[in-house]
Structure formats: C-alpha cells, structure tokens
Motif scaffolding. Structure first.
Motif, PDB file in Angstrom:
ATOM      1  N   VAL A 192       0.841  -1.034  -0.118  1.00 11.18           N
ATOM      2  CA  VAL A 192       0.001  -0.027  -0.021  1.00 11.18           C
ATOM      3  C   VAL A 192       0.757   1.307   0.130  1.00 11.18           C
ATOM      4  CG1 VAL A 192      -1.563   1.220   1.436  1.00 11.18           C
ATOM      5  CG2 VAL A 192      -1.727  -1.150   1.244  1.00 11.18           C
ATOM      6  N   VAL A 193       2.058   1.146   0.833  1.00 11.67           N
ATOM      7  CA  VAL A 193       2.848   2.383   0.961  1.00 11.67           C
ATOM      8  C   VAL A 193       3.433   2.590  -0.684  1.00 11.67           C
ATOM      9  CG1 VAL A 193       4.903   3.274   1.993  1.00 11.67           C
ATOM     10  CG2 VAL A 193       3.315   2.035   3.321  1.00 11.67           C
ATOM     11  N   LEU A 194       3.708   1.710  -1.265  1.00 16.04           N
ATOM     12  CA  LEU A 194       4.587   1.597  -2.639  1.00 16.04           C
ATOM     13  C   LEU A 194       3.458   2.220  -3.571  1.00 16.04           C
ATOM     14  CD1 LEU A 194       6.594  -1.685  -2.388  1.00 16.04           C
ATOM     15  CD2 LEU A 194       7.461   1.019  -2.373  1.00 16.04           C
ATOM     16  N   ALA A 195       2.256   1.639  -3.517  1.00 18.50           N
ATOM     17  CA  ALA A 195       1.046   2.042  -4.314  1.00 18.50           C
ATOM     18  C   ALA A 195       0.815   3.537  -4.347  1.00 18.50           C
ATOM     19  CB  ALA A 195      -0.158   1.128  -4.092  1.00 18.50           C
ATOM     20  N   ASP A 196       0.782   4.102  -3.115  1.00 17.43           N
ATOM     21  CA  ASP A 196       0.615   5.465  -3.040  1.00 17.43           C
ATOM     22  C   ASP A 196      -0.546   6.060  -3.398  1.00 17.43           C
ATOM     23  OD1 ASP A 196       1.492   7.963  -2.123  1.00 17.43           O
ATOM     24  OD2 ASP A 196       2.464   8.624  -3.917  1.00 17.43           O
ATOM     25  N   PRO A 197      -1.815   5.535  -2.822  1.00 15.17           N
ATOM     26  CA  PRO A 197      -3.018   5.838  -3.303  1.00 15.17           C
ATOM     27  C   PRO A 197      -3.444   7.047  -2.511  1.00 15.17           C
ATOM     28  CG  PRO A 197      -3.314   4.282  -1.854  1.00 15.17           C
ATOM     29  CD  PRO A 197      -1.830   4.283  -2.072  1.00 15.17           C
ATOM     30  N   HIS A 198      -4.623   7.804  -2.929  1.00 17.78           N
ATOM     31  CA  HIS A 198      -5.136   9.114  -1.893  1.00 17.78           C
ATOM     32  C   HIS A 198      -6.059   8.643  -1.089  1.00 17.78           C
ATOM     33  CE1 HIS A 198      -9.301   9.363  -3.532  1.00 17.78           C
ATOM     34  NE2 HIS A 198      -8.900   9.114  -4.657  1.00 17.78           N
ATOM     35  N   THR A 199      -6.639   7.264  -1.173  1.00 16.08           N
ATOM     36  CA  THR A 199      -7.494   6.608  -0.048  1.00 16.08           C
ATOM     37  C   THR A 199      -7.269   5.165   0.128  1.00 16.08           C
ATOM     38  OG1 THR A 199      -9.413   8.128  -0.794  1.00 16.08           O
ATOM     39  CG2 THR A 199      -9.867   6.052   0.437  1.00 16.08           C
ATOM     40  N   VAL A 200      -7.163   4.979   1.491  1.00 13.22           N
ATOM     41  CA  VAL A 200      -6.693   3.607   1.968  1.00 13.22           C
ATOM     42  C   VAL A 200      -7.894   3.062   2.594  1.00 13.22           C
ATOM     43  CG1 VAL A 200      -4.996   2.105   2.978  1.00 13.22           C
ATOM     44  CG2 VAL A 200      -4.306   4.032   1.773  1.00 13.22           C
ATOM     45  N   ILE A 201      -8.380   1.908   2.311  1.00  6.78           N
ATOM     46  CA  ILE A 201      -9.342   1.275   3.217  1.00  6.78           C
ATOM     47  C   ILE A 201      -8.874   0.228   4.037  1.00  6.78           C
ATOM     48  CG2 ILE A 201     -11.587   0.129   2.937  1.00  6.78           C
ATOM     49  CD1 ILE A 201     -11.955   1.732   0.514  1.00  6.78           C
ATOM     50  N   LEU A 202      -8.752   0.209   5.251  1.00  4.86           N
ATOM     51  CA  LEU A 202      -8.063  -0.888   5.930  1.00  4.86           C
ATOM     52  C   LEU A 202      -9.306  -1.692   6.353  1.00  4.86           C
ATOM     53  CD1 LEU A 202      -5.526   1.260   7.927  1.00  4.86           C
ATOM     54  CD2 LEU A 202      -5.029  -0.024   5.761  1.00  4.86           C
ATOM     55  N   ASP A 203      -9.463  -2.724   6.040  1.00  7.99           N
ATOM     56  CA  ASP A 203     -10.633  -3.867   6.707  1.00  7.99           C
ATOM     57  C   ASP A 203     -10.016  -4.582   7.477  1.00  7.99           C
ATOM     58  OD1 ASP A 203     -12.715  -5.303   7.213  1.00  7.99           O
ATOM     59  OD2 ASP A 203     -13.185  -6.069   5.042  1.00  7.99           O
ATOM     60  N   GLU A 204      -9.938  -4.075   8.759  1.00 11.23           N
ATOM     61  CA  GLU A 204      -9.345  -4.821  10.064  1.00 11.23           C
ATOM     62  C   GLU A 204      -7.977  -5.459   9.591  1.00 11.23           C
ATOM     63  OE1 GLU A 204     -11.947  -7.938  11.504  1.00 11.23           O
ATOM     64  OE2 GLU A 204     -13.668  -6.391  12.039  1.00 11.23           O
ATOM     65  N   ALA A 205      -6.993  -4.737   8.990  1.00  5.36           N
ATOM     66  CA  ALA A 205      -5.944  -5.048   8.262  1.00  5.36           C
ATOM     67  C   ALA A 205      -4.770  -5.727   9.230  1.00  5.36           C
ATOM     68  CB  ALA A 205      -5.309  -3.898   7.308  1.00  5.36           C
TER      69      ALA A 205
END
Length: 611
Positions: free
Chosen positions: A524-537
């Motif tokens: 996720v850090v590498l993908a660098d999106p503007h929105t991150v959804i953490l489903d009990e990640a």
C-alpha cells in the motif's frame, strides 16, 4: 496488491443463470477455433499438404501387391516381382518420412496454438473483477485453467494432427477403391454404416462432457475450500459433514464419468462391426466378378487391402473423436471465460464483441460520496435469499484527507461497505463515487491510484521479497522498497539472508501471518493511493505489533484519506470521525467524543471494549 477479502455470507449463484462461470455456446466455440487456425494458417496448410502426400504414398503398397499377384499368375519373372517389391519399399519409406514431418508440423501448430490459448486464458482470468472470482469460486476457475486447458492442449498437440492424417488416408483409400472398380467402391461405402452410431454418440456426448467438466469443477471447489479451511473444520468438528459433502461430490463426478463411458461403450463396438462389413462385401462381390472374368484377382486383393487399411485411420478418427468431444467441451468452458464480466482493461482482441464505449471520465477530486446505497450479495440470481439487502439506504461523505473509522458488531455490513468504497462491488441501488465518478466504473489502473483496499487476509506470492513488493510498484528501487518495509515496521526483512532477493514460500523464507500482513501494508505504501481502506488490516498482528504498525502506517499516510474498518476501538479513538453500522444501516456518525457523550450504540461499544 492485497489479498482478496473472505467471501461474505451469500446465497444464490455468483453469476446470473445459475452457472459459476459462463460456458461458450457451440457457435462461439467454433468461431474461436477458426480464429486460432487462421492465426497459423501456413502451418495448417503445410500439415494438410504433407498429410495428403503421405496418404498418396500409402496407396502404392496394396496396388503394387495386386500387380505382383497378377504378375505371378500370368507367369512373370522374378526380376519383375523384385522391382515391384523395391518400389513398395521406397513408397513405404516415403510415406514414413512424409507422415513424420506432417506430425512434426502438426505438433508445432498445436504447441503454438495452445500457448496462445493459455496466454489468452491468463489475460481473461486476470481481467475478471475480484467479486466475480470470489463468488464463482476458485475451484471452477482453477479447473478450467488446469484440466480443461490441458485437455485442449492434448487435442491440439496429438488429436488434430492424427485426425488430419487419418482423414486424408480415408479419402485416398476410398477413392482408390472406386478407381479400381466402381462396384467394389460401392461395397466400400458400407464403412459409413458407422455414421449412425457416431451421430447417436455426438448428439449426447457434448452435454455429457460438459456435465463431467462441471462436476469436476464442483469437486475441485469443494476440496479447495475444505483444504483452505482445514483448521476451522477441525475446530468446529465439521469433519463428518465435509466428508459427506465430498463423498456426494465424488459420487456425482463418478456418475457423469460413467455416463461418458457408457457412450463410448456403445460407439466403439458398433464401429468395429462397420470395419468388417466392407471387407466382407468386397471379397464376396469381387470373388463373384472374378469368377465371371470381370476383374483380376489382383484387383480384388488390392481393393480388400485398401478397405482393410481403412480400419486404422477410421479407428484413429473415432478414438480421437471421443477426445475431441471431451476437449471441445473443455474449450467451451475455457472460451466461456471471455463472456464473464470483466474489467475495462481486458485486451480488446480477446473480447467477443469489442465495445466502442469512450474511456470513463477521471475523478475531479478525492471526495468520496455514498448516496442511498442498497446492496445484496448475488442480486439477480433468482434466489429469494440473494435479493435480501445487506445494506439499506447508506449515505456517507468522506472528505479528502479525513480519517474515518467504521465500527459495529459482526455482520453489520462494515466489510460490505468497504468493498463498495473500493470498487470491488457495485451497489444495487444508489451510488458510490469518487470525485463525481462511480468507483466501480473506473478501470483498475485508475482505481489503484484512487482507492486501495487492505483486508484482514494476506497473500505471499512465489518469488523473492522484491517481487512481492514490486507488484504494487514495478519501477520501485531497492531504497523505496526498504523504506516501505520500514514504514510498516517490518524489521524482520533486514535480517533475511539474501535481503530483498530472499525467496519466499516453499524452499525459502516462510513469512508468518503478521509478516505477510506487513508485506500487504508495504505494498500500500508503494502504491501511494489517495484513499486507503483498512478492513481490519492488522487483525492478524498481536496487539503490540498492531499498534506499532498502525502508528507507523499513520505517519506514512499523513495527508491521505484513511477509512479504517475497526475491531480495536483505539483506531476509532484516533480517527477524525466514527461511523457506526448496525444491521446494514449507518446509525451514528461523529467524532469519538461526541458519540461517547451521546450515550448511544458507539458509547456502549466503547464502554464494553474498555471493560
């Protein structure tokens, strides 16, 4: 980038029509086969030419043998017989070489074509939306990509060249008998009595082999699900139920295979009889004509040998016809994948009806809007249970850069809402948009730049640590990869023997659950999106590691929108706002302090968690 989420509880079929994945109709399958042939037309032409020459060379032997018989009966010398025998030997050698190169050309055609089939299948499978794969089940997809593609490969490599050789031999042999004597040629046509048995077989074989393939897929899906959930099966004492279900699937698979075996057991004996009838007819009619001086003994022997030779190519055709039926059904299942719903990145050359739709608009900003959303798993499949909504009229606005926590009891619809926000599923009614554009309408490349979902599941791909990280950012260098690992607290990566080149999985380093989840977060850090959804990640991490990872990730995600589907309420405490889900409805929305002060559902959850 991350693992797909656990399949939610659902009822009904994954795709409309009751099938896990579509199966191509016969017309579509034929068009696909013709496209493959046209792509390698020169090889096909060479194969057919060599087969025809080999079949023509094979005609010389029986004809020359008949000449030898007539020569001996007429008192010819040994030298004449020797010359004819040498010609027979030369023709036999020519037939051997031509047939050998014909098969070589056929195998090259088969290998190239099956490579195209495999590449096309992989492209189509990767273009399937995650929701389609999850609901259809991996068993059917796996069976099509393994057993069915292998069946097609064997047919292209072995059956097609052999059928081409055999068909050329049959045509040349029957033509030669007609040239020798038209009346004997009519006797030879008795071999086509096998057509009735073949027609009976073909009317039933296609559906029977499709049923066999579907049963195999169902069995594979059941076994895969049982193996994946082995610990759950043991913990809940479900061994007997899973064993019973497996035995039922095996029995269904056995019945479908027995059906195809029955069809073969009727076809093959009927064909064996059809081989004998023409030879007997030629001997009887030829003997009568020879007795009246109508034809020579050599002609009778030559015609009988020609018809006797028909048994081998006809047996090849009929034997391979059974394989071609099986592989035809397999090809229909493989080709059917092209009719499944797919993402917009599916290669246009692979689409049965290329769309002329313009590219979708790009989001104007990072604002996420959920408006009057209703959603039901398996909606439209015809099952009453599948049409029951699990989300009811949800309205939500997520501001750019906001940290939103979504909390609620199990089954409240939190993960379902996360899937809609990530574009994995589309709402049944209402809309989910980012920057004014429906999230589910974005192509995957654009969607990954907007929203990334990280679930409580994880997946480690075979390959090196570098390979696993560069899935999210193919151009990332070693410095960026190490920074991403450090950002999520993956200190263990620095201790690996080969560093980023360490092989992961069987034969290499086996990451445990927490390490695998940190790999997913590093992507996720590498993908660098503007929105991150953490489903009990961070659910698989111990509380101390989870807290450390969440803090490290929070520092990296500063300035980005974070939607955390939380089971540990300290995540909600740190969020800008908290959304409370109950029975598929958004019942509360506000800051942590405001919701605790309101003494509602969130306050009850908070006090219960603290106690």
């Amino acid at each position: 980038m991350t693992a797909t989420a656990t399949r939610p509880g659902r009822s009904g079929d994954a795709l409309p029509g009751g099938a896990a994945l579509p199966v191509a109709d016969p017309a579509t399958t034929r068009r696909a086969a013709l496209r493959l042939v046209r792509r390698d037309g020169r090889s096909v032409a060479l194969m057919l030419t060599l087969n025809a020459l080999a079949a023509g060379a094979g005609l010389a032997g029986p004809w020359l043998l008949g000449r030898i018989v007539d020569t001996v009966r007429s008192g010819g010398g040994v030298h004449t017989v020797d010359r004819l025998a040498l010609v027979i030997l030369a023709c036999g050698l020519a037939q051997l070489l031509l047939a050998r190169y014909a098969r070589y050309a056929g195998h090259r055609f088969g290998e190239r074509t099956v490579a195209r089939v495999r590449e096309q299948y992989v492209d189509r499978a990767l273009a399937l939306p995650a929701a389609v794969v999850e609901r259809a089940g991996t068993g059917d997809l796996t069976a099509r990509g393994t057993a069915d593609v292998t069946s097609v490969a064997q047919a292209l490599r072995d059956a097609v060249p052999e059928v081409c050789v055999a068909a050329a031999q049959v045509l040349f042999l029957l033509g030669a008998v007609v040239v020798l004597d038209p009346l004997l040629g009519l006797c030879g046509l008795g071999v086509f009595s096998a057509v009735f048995a073949v027609r009976w077989y073909l009317r039933r074989a296609h559906s029977a082999y499709l049923a066999e393939g579907a049963a195999t897929s169902a069995l594979a899906e059941l076994l895969a699900a049982t193996a994946a959930g082995a610990r759950t099966v043991e913990a809940l004492g479900l061994q007997e139920r899973r064993t019973a279900a497996s035995e039922q699937a095996v029995e269904h698979c056995r019945r479908t295979r027995t059906r195809t075996l029955f069809l073969r057991s009727v076809l093959l004996p009927a064909v064996d009889v059809a081989y004998v009838v023409p030879v007997v007819g030629v001997l009887l009619v030829g003997g009568a004509l020879h007795g009246h001086g109508g034809i020579s003994l050599g002609v009778v022997i030559t015609a009988a040998l020609y018809l006797r030779q028909l048994s081998e190519p006809l047996a090849t055709i009929l034997f391979r016809a059974e394989q071609l039926q099986s592989s035809g059904a397999a090809f229909a299942r493989v080709e059917g994948l092209g009719q499944a719903p797919r993402t917009r990145t599916a290669p246009a050359a692979l689409l049965p009806h290329p769309s002329a739709e313009p590219s979708p608009a790009l989001p104007a900003d990072d604002r996420i809007e959920v408006a009057a959303v209703h959603y039901a798993y398996g909606a439209g499949s015809g099952s009453p249970a599948a049409d029951r909504d699990v989300l009811h009229g949800v309205d939500l606005t997520v501001r750019p850069g906001e940290r939103l926590a979504v909390v609620g009891p199990s089954g409240a619809g939190k993960s379902t809402l996360g899937r809609l926000l990530a574009g994995i599923d589309a709402p049944r009614h209402g809309s989910v948009t980012v920057g004014g554009v429906p999230v589910a309408a974005l192509d995957p490349a654009a969607l990954r730049r907007q929203v990334v979902l990280v679930t409580q599941e994880h997946h480690v791909f075979l390959g090196t640590l570098r390979d696993n990280l560069q899935i999210a950012a193919p151009d990332a260098g070693d410095t960026a990869l190490r920074a991403a690992l450090a950002a999520v607290g993956a200190d263990w990566a620095a201790e690996l023997p080969a560093g980023l080149d360490t092989e992961l999985g069987a034969g290499g380093h086996r990451p445990d659950g927490s390490q695998s989840q940190q790999l997913a977060l590093a992507r996720v850090v590498l993908a660098d999106p503007h929105t991150v959804i953490l489903d009990e990640a961070t659910a698989l991490l111990d509380p101390r590691t989870a807290r450390h990872t969440e803090r490290a990730l929070a520092a990296v995600l500063t300035g980005r929108t974070v939607i955390a589907i939380a089971h540990r309420l300290h995540t909600a405490h740190d969020a800008d706002r908290v959304a409370v889900m109950e029975e598929g409805r958004l019942t509360e929305l506000g800051t942590h302090d405001d919701l605790v002060a309101a003494n509602g559902a969130y306050a009850a959850l908070w006090h219960s968690w603290h106690s």
